[in-house]
Write an enzyme that holds these catalytic residues in place. Structure first.
Site, PDB file in Angstrom:
ATOM      1  N   ASP A 150       0.960  -1.238   0.003  1.00  0.00           N
ATOM      2  CA  ASP A 150       0.030   0.056   0.052  1.00  0.00           C
ATOM      3  C   ASP A 150       0.895   1.320   0.019  1.00  0.00           C
ATOM      4  O   ASP A 150       1.431   1.141   1.046  1.00  0.00           O
ATOM      5  CB  ASP A 150      -0.955   0.080   1.293  1.00  0.00           C
ATOM      6  CG  ASP A 150      -1.826   1.081   1.237  1.00  0.00           C
ATOM      7  OD1 ASP A 150      -1.799   1.750   0.500  1.00  0.00           O
ATOM      8  OD2 ASP A 150      -2.343   1.190   2.490  1.00  0.00           O
ATOM      9  N   ASN A 191      -7.503  12.268 -10.780  1.00  0.00           N
ATOM     10  CA  ASN A 191      -8.144  12.674 -12.000  1.00  0.00           C
ATOM     11  C   ASN A 191      -8.237  14.146 -12.214  1.00  0.00           C
ATOM     12  O   ASN A 191      -7.656  14.824 -11.214  1.00  0.00           O
ATOM     13  CB  ASN A 191      -9.570  11.993 -11.982  1.00  0.00           C
ATOM     14  CG  ASN A 191     -10.182  12.566 -10.526  1.00  0.00           C
ATOM     15  OD1 ASN A 191     -10.254  13.455 -10.269  1.00  0.00           O
ATOM     16  ND2 ASN A 191     -10.938  11.497 -10.076  1.00  0.00           N
ATOM     17  N   ASP A 193      -6.199   6.768  -5.542  1.00  0.00           N
ATOM     18  CA  ASP A 193      -6.624   8.076  -5.137  1.00  0.00           C
ATOM     19  C   ASP A 193      -7.644   7.979  -3.955  1.00  0.00           C
ATOM     20  O   ASP A 193      -7.298   8.580  -3.005  1.00  0.00           O
ATOM     21  CB  ASP A 193      -7.439   8.571  -6.316  1.00  0.00           C
ATOM     22  CG  ASP A 193      -7.622  10.047  -6.388  1.00  0.00           C
ATOM     23  OD1 ASP A 193      -7.261  10.887  -5.527  1.00  0.00           O
ATOM     24  OD2 ASP A 193      -8.310  10.495  -7.091  1.00  0.00           O
ATOM     25  N   GLY A 204      -5.261   0.772 -13.493  1.00  0.00           N
ATOM     26  CA  GLY A 204      -6.324   0.225 -12.781  1.00  0.00           C
ATOM     27  C   GLY A 204      -7.677   0.566 -13.594  1.00  0.00           C
ATOM     28  O   GLY A 204      -7.820   0.215 -14.660  1.00  0.00           O
TER      29      GLY A 204
HETATM   30  P1  ADP Z   1      -6.055   4.698 -12.637  1.00  0.00           P
HETATM   31  O1  ADP Z   1      -7.167   5.444 -12.573  1.00  0.00           O
HETATM   32  O2  ADP Z   1      -4.887   5.610 -13.023  1.00  0.00           O
HETATM   33  O3  ADP Z   1      -5.808   3.605 -13.451  1.00  0.00           O
HETATM   34  P2  ADP Z   1      -6.365   3.187 -10.082  1.00  0.00           P
HETATM   35  O4  ADP Z   1      -6.294   3.847  -8.870  1.00  0.00           O
HETATM   36  O5  ADP Z   1      -7.600   2.553 -10.799  1.00  0.00           O
HETATM   37  O6  ADP Z   1      -5.884   4.542 -11.112  1.00  0.00           O
HETATM   38  O7  ADP Z   1      -5.059   1.988 -10.265  1.00  0.00           O
HETATM   39  C1  ADP Z   1      -3.801   2.420 -10.485  1.00  0.00           C
HETATM   40  C2  ADP Z   1      -2.961   1.284  -9.605  1.00  0.00           C
HETATM   41  O8  ADP Z   1      -3.026   1.520  -8.616  1.00  0.00           O
HETATM   42  C3  ADP Z   1      -3.367  -0.171  -9.938  1.00  0.00           C
HETATM   43  O9  ADP Z   1      -2.559  -0.874 -10.122  1.00  0.00           O
HETATM   44  C4  ADP Z   1      -4.029  -0.470  -8.581  1.00  0.00           C
HETATM   45  O10 ADP Z   1      -4.031  -1.934  -8.268  1.00  0.00           O
HETATM   46  C5  ADP Z   1      -3.133   0.295  -7.736  1.00  0.00           C
HETATM   47  N1  ADP Z   1      -3.492   0.826  -6.315  1.00  0.00           N
HETATM   48  C6  ADP Z   1      -4.898   0.697  -5.872  1.00  0.00           C
HETATM   49  N2  ADP Z   1      -4.754   0.748  -4.482  1.00  0.00           N
HETATM   50  C7  ADP Z   1      -3.469   1.153  -4.217  1.00  0.00           C
HETATM   51  C8  ADP Z   1      -2.654   1.349  -3.048  1.00  0.00           C
HETATM   52  N3  ADP Z   1      -3.564   1.507  -1.845  1.00  0.00           N
HETATM   53  N4  ADP Z   1      -1.247   1.399  -3.063  1.00  0.00           N
HETATM   54  C9  ADP Z   1      -0.674   1.215  -4.230  1.00  0.00           C
HETATM   55  N5  ADP Z   1      -1.263   0.812  -5.386  1.00  0.00           N
HETATM   56  C10 ADP Z   1      -2.729   1.033  -5.454  1.00  0.00           C
END
Ligand code: ADP
Length: 174
Positions: A8, A22, A32, A123
């Site tokens: 995390d 965003n 985010d 993601g």
């Molecule tokens: P985007 O909208 O840019 O695709 P996301 O947040 O949906 O962003 O996903 C980007 C990456 O961050 C994905 O690989 C997701 O699994 C990861 N992710 C989600 N939560 C966390 C976290 N707490 N720490 C690190 N990475 C995370």
């Protein structure tokens, strides 16, 4: 140097963590949401103070903005907006590279010596993780040529993502 961490990003003790934000910069899902929850409501207040460049846009795709990290262990949050993946022919690779370049430059300008990135755009925004990771590592390597003292962490949220980065860093001077 570059390294990979599985976990995390909100727990990392680095000078700056990067948020896959965003354009409106007022929080969202995925990383985010996690960053806003961990940083506390002051982060939202700081984001609101970032001027809009046009209605509803505080940070255009590919650019980066910086705020304090508030309750996070990280001193700063660097908010960048990755491209939504639409097949790769809509300048997504260039925009994603811009995210890494602009975030790294902003970190250096603010005196950061360590920065952690999530896998931006991979993601909800749908960017294929292998292609995105190749761009991330390429831009980090390029940046390190002129900023050899920056510690760059790729924070992966799954073992599969971490394995992809491991492959890319293998055999290279990190
Ligand atoms: P985007 O909208 O840019 O695709 P996301 O947040 O949906 O962003 O996903 C980007 C990456 O961050 C994905 O690989 C997701 O699994 C990861 N992710 C989600 N939560 C966390 C976290 N707490 N720490 C690190 N990475 C995370």
């Amino acid at each position: 140097m570059m390294k990979i961490v599985l976990g995390d990003i909100t727990t990392l003790e680095v000078d700056a963590i990067v948020n896959a934000a965003n354009q409106v910069m007022l929080g969202g899902g995925g990383v985010d949401g996690a960053i806003h929850r961990a940083a506390g409501k002051e982060l939202l207040e700081a984001c609101l103070k970032v001027p809009e460049v046009r209605p509803g846009v505080r940070c255009p795709t590919g650019e980066a903005r910086i705020t304090p990290g508030f309750n996070l262990p990280a001193k700063f949050v660097i908010h960048t907006v990755g491209p939504v993946y639409r097949g790769g022919g809509c300048k997504e690779p260039e925009k994603l590279a811009d995210c890494y370049r602009n975030s790294l430059a902003l970190a250096a300008e603010n005196g950061c010596k360590s920065i952690a990135f999530p896998c931006i755009s991979t993601g909800i925004y749908g960017y294929p993780v292998g292609d995105a990771a190749r761009i991330a590592v390429r831009e980090a390597r390029e940046f390190l040529k002129t900023h050899g003292d920056m510690a760059i962490t790729f924070c992966c949220f799954s073992q599969g993502d971490a394995a992809i980065y491991e492959d890319l860093l293998k055999g290279s001077a990190q």
